[in-house]
Design a protein around this motif. Structure first.
Motif, mmCIF file in Angstrom:
data_model
loop_
_atom_site.group_PDB
_atom_site.id
_atom_site.type_symbol
_atom_site.label_atom_id
_atom_site.label_comp_id
_atom_site.label_asym_id
_atom_site.label_seq_id
_atom_site.Cartn_x
_atom_site.Cartn_y
_atom_site.Cartn_z
ATOM 1 N N GLU A 119 39.253 24.067 25.110
ATOM 2 C CA GLU A 119 39.227 24.391 23.636
ATOM 3 C C GLU A 119 38.584 25.722 23.588
ATOM 4 O OE1 GLU A 119 38.594 21.374 20.766
ATOM 5 O OE2 GLU A 119 40.525 20.652 21.168
ATOM 6 N N SER A 120 37.347 25.726 24.259
ATOM 7 C CA SER A 120 36.268 26.784 23.892
ATOM 8 C C SER A 120 36.408 27.915 25.359
ATOM 9 C CB SER A 120 34.812 26.432 23.908
ATOM 10 O OG SER A 120 34.486 25.561 24.932
ATOM 11 N N PHE A 121 37.261 27.288 26.246
ATOM 12 C CA PHE A 121 37.039 28.163 27.265
ATOM 13 C C PHE A 121 37.791 29.443 27.315
ATOM 14 C CE2 PHE A 121 39.024 29.463 31.416
ATOM 15 C CZ PHE A 121 37.751 29.403 32.344
ATOM 16 N N PRO A 122 39.071 29.602 26.447
ATOM 17 C CA PRO A 122 39.667 31.172 26.239
ATOM 18 C C PRO A 122 38.425 32.022 25.910
ATOM 19 C CG PRO A 122 41.040 29.150 25.280
ATOM 20 C CD PRO A 122 39.593 28.488 25.837
ATOM 21 N N GLN A 123 37.810 31.845 24.702
ATOM 22 C CA GLN A 123 36.965 32.829 24.307
ATOM 23 C C GLN A 123 35.991 33.116 25.380
ATOM 24 O OE1 GLN A 123 37.619 34.521 21.633
ATOM 25 N NE2 GLN A 123 35.470 35.923 22.229
ATOM 26 N N GLU A 124 35.191 32.060 25.941
ATOM 27 C CA GLU A 124 34.165 32.172 27.242
ATOM 28 C C GLU A 124 34.873 33.135 28.187
ATOM 29 O OE1 GLU A 124 33.183 28.385 27.923
ATOM 30 O OE2 GLU A 124 32.317 27.948 26.087
ATOM 31 N N ALA A 125 35.979 32.932 28.665
ATOM 32 C CA ALA A 125 36.656 33.521 29.969
ATOM 33 C C ALA A 125 37.270 34.942 29.473
ATOM 34 C CB ALA A 125 37.563 32.626 30.393
ATOM 35 N N LEU A 126 37.162 35.400 28.399
ATOM 36 C CA LEU A 126 37.974 36.460 27.986
ATOM 37 C C LEU A 126 37.452 37.796 28.562
ATOM 38 C CD1 LEU A 126 40.212 37.511 26.138
ATOM 39 C CD2 LEU A 126 38.481 38.136 24.249
ATOM 40 N N LYS A 127 36.254 37.921 28.804
ATOM 41 C CA LYS A 127 35.857 39.236 29.761
ATOM 42 C C LYS A 127 36.177 39.065 31.062
ATOM 43 C CE LYS A 127 33.741 42.996 29.731
ATOM 44 N NZ LYS A 127 33.978 44.128 29.082
ATOM 45 N N LEU A 128 36.097 37.853 31.649
ATOM 46 C CA LEU A 128 36.324 37.688 33.181
ATOM 47 C C LEU A 128 37.940 37.797 33.208
ATOM 48 C CD1 LEU A 128 35.984 37.212 36.051
ATOM 49 C CD2 LEU A 128 36.173 34.539 35.388
ATOM 50 N N GLN A 129 39.065 37.430 32.263
ATOM 51 C CA GLN A 129 40.208 37.898 32.343
ATOM 52 C C GLN A 129 40.665 38.991 32.430
ATOM 53 O OE1 GLN A 129 42.520 35.533 33.107
ATOM 54 N NE2 GLN A 129 44.359 36.275 32.480
ATOM 55 N N GLU A 130 39.978 39.939 31.358
ATOM 56 C CA GLU A 130 40.104 41.266 31.426
ATOM 57 C C GLU A 130 39.610 42.024 32.545
ATOM 58 O OE1 GLU A 130 37.835 42.539 27.963
ATOM 59 O OE2 GLU A 130 39.352 41.611 26.303
ATOM 60 N N ARG A 131 38.605 41.586 33.397
ATOM 61 C CA ARG A 131 38.161 42.236 34.536
ATOM 62 C C ARG A 131 39.503 42.090 35.670
ATOM 63 N NH1 ARG A 131 32.137 40.645 35.793
ATOM 64 N NH2 ARG A 131 32.631 41.955 37.451
ATOM 65 N N LEU A 132 39.800 40.902 35.562
ATOM 66 C CA LEU A 132 40.964 40.426 36.505
ATOM 67 C C LEU A 132 42.044 41.313 36.505
ATOM 68 C CD1 LEU A 132 40.644 36.505 37.040
ATOM 69 C CD2 LEU A 132 39.993 38.301 38.740
ATOM 70 N N GLU A 133 42.490 41.344 35.068
ATOM 71 C CA GLU A 133 43.667 42.219 34.745
ATOM 72 C C GLU A 133 43.506 43.819 35.209
ATOM 73 O OE1 GLU A 133 44.416 41.381 30.649
ATOM 74 O OE2 GLU A 133 45.291 39.271 31.094
ATOM 75 N N ALA A 134 42.323 44.219 35.114
ATOM 76 C CA ALA A 134 42.155 45.527 35.315
ATOM 77 C C ALA A 134 42.039 45.687 36.900
ATOM 78 C CB ALA A 134 40.611 45.747 34.872
ATOM 79 N N ARG A 135 41.713 44.796 37.619
ATOM 80 C CA ARG A 135 41.650 44.774 39.155
ATOM 81 C C ARG A 135 43.023 44.648 39.442
ATOM 82 N NH1 ARG A 135 38.727 43.697 43.536
ATOM 83 N NH2 ARG A 135 39.688 42.855 45.303
ATOM 84 N N ARG A 136 43.910 43.788 38.860
ATOM 85 C CA ARG A 136 45.398 43.824 39.180
ATOM 86 C C ARG A 136 45.937 45.277 39.111
ATOM 87 N NH1 ARG A 136 48.306 41.338 34.585
ATOM 88 N NH2 ARG A 136 47.828 43.172 33.854
ATOM 89 N N ASP A 137 45.673 46.065 37.786
ATOM 90 C CA ASP A 137 46.384 47.102 37.581
ATOM 91 C C ASP A 137 45.878 48.207 38.419
ATOM 92 O OD1 ASP A 137 47.632 45.910 35.766
ATOM 93 O OD2 ASP A 137 46.190 46.494 33.934
#
Length: 241
Positions: A119-137
């Protein structure tokens, strides 16, 4: 990082692929040695003269893309039209992860802690998710993951490739192999047929004549770039890697 040397003989290109994690099925019924010991081959599968004896790869498919163009053929015909590897959303990842992990909880307390962590993971992982999406782009290649996977999961891995990385391949059961040949046991005939079939498959891959693999009802093309590492390649160890 370690290097991969693709050894190419003087007059032919020995390029092909290594599919880590996939088990190819070889059937000795596809190609059988003739009774005279010879086999035929198509002129369309003749391999091109390789421009240099050794090619060094550091595991970056994007840097090695010119080799796909050099080989050509149906195997690499859709390489420039591949969809990009998506970055799964955190929500979808947890939706798959939690039902798989909960049965492993050894107590109710452990199960509840796992649920709370998810339940708390989405907020904790938000920055990492953004970095992965930036790498994809930012990645012009179709896969944002391939360089990490090749270098960290394969080239820097110290254990032997066979068994630990390339698990095995199956020889499909074959009822058509020549059986009644005096002085030639069935095992010998099947082994010979398998070797001929493997040799013909290698020629198809190295010449780019193997059809490109697809997936799904829409026949979405799968990336073929790893095929060129299947034959005549080896890892070269480096210090501390």
């Amino acid at each position: 990082s370690r290097e991969v040397l693709l050894h190419m003989r003087k007059h032919r290109s020995y390029r092909s692929a290594f599919h880590r994690g996939s088990n190819r099925l070889f059937s000795s019924s596809n190609i059988k040695p003739s009774r005279s010991g010879s086999s035929s081959s198509s002129s369309s599968s003749i391999m091109k003269r390789w421009p240099q004896p050794v090619v060094v790869s550091h595991g970056d498919y994007e840097q090695d893309a010119a080799l796909d163009d050099f080989i050509g053929g149906p195997l690499y015909s859709q390489q420039k039209n591949l969809p990009k590897l998506p970055v799964p959303s955190i929500e979808n990842t947890l939706k798959i992860f939690l039902p798989s992990a909960l049965p492993l909880a050894e107590s109710e307390e452990e199960a509840q802690n796992l649920i709370q962590a998810c339940e708390s993971f989405p907020q904790e992982a938000l920055k990492l998710q953004e970095r992965l999406e930036a790498r994809r782009d930012e990645t012009s290649d179709s896969s944002w993951l391939q360089l990490w996977w090749n270098q960290e999961g394969y080239l820097k891995y110290r254990e032997p490739v066979v068994i630990n990385v390339s698990y095995f391949f199956n020889i499909k059961h074959d009822d058509e192999t020549i059986k009644d040949v005096e002085g030639k046991p069935l095992g010998v005939m099947r082994g010979a047929a398998a070797l001929v079939a493997l040799g013909q498959y290698r020629k198809q891959v190295c010449s780019g004549q193997t059809p490109q693999e697809t997936i799904g009802k829409k026949n979405i093309p799968l990336c073929s770039t790893a095929f060129k590492y299947m034959f005549h390649g080896c890892r070269i160890p480096k210090k501390d890697q």
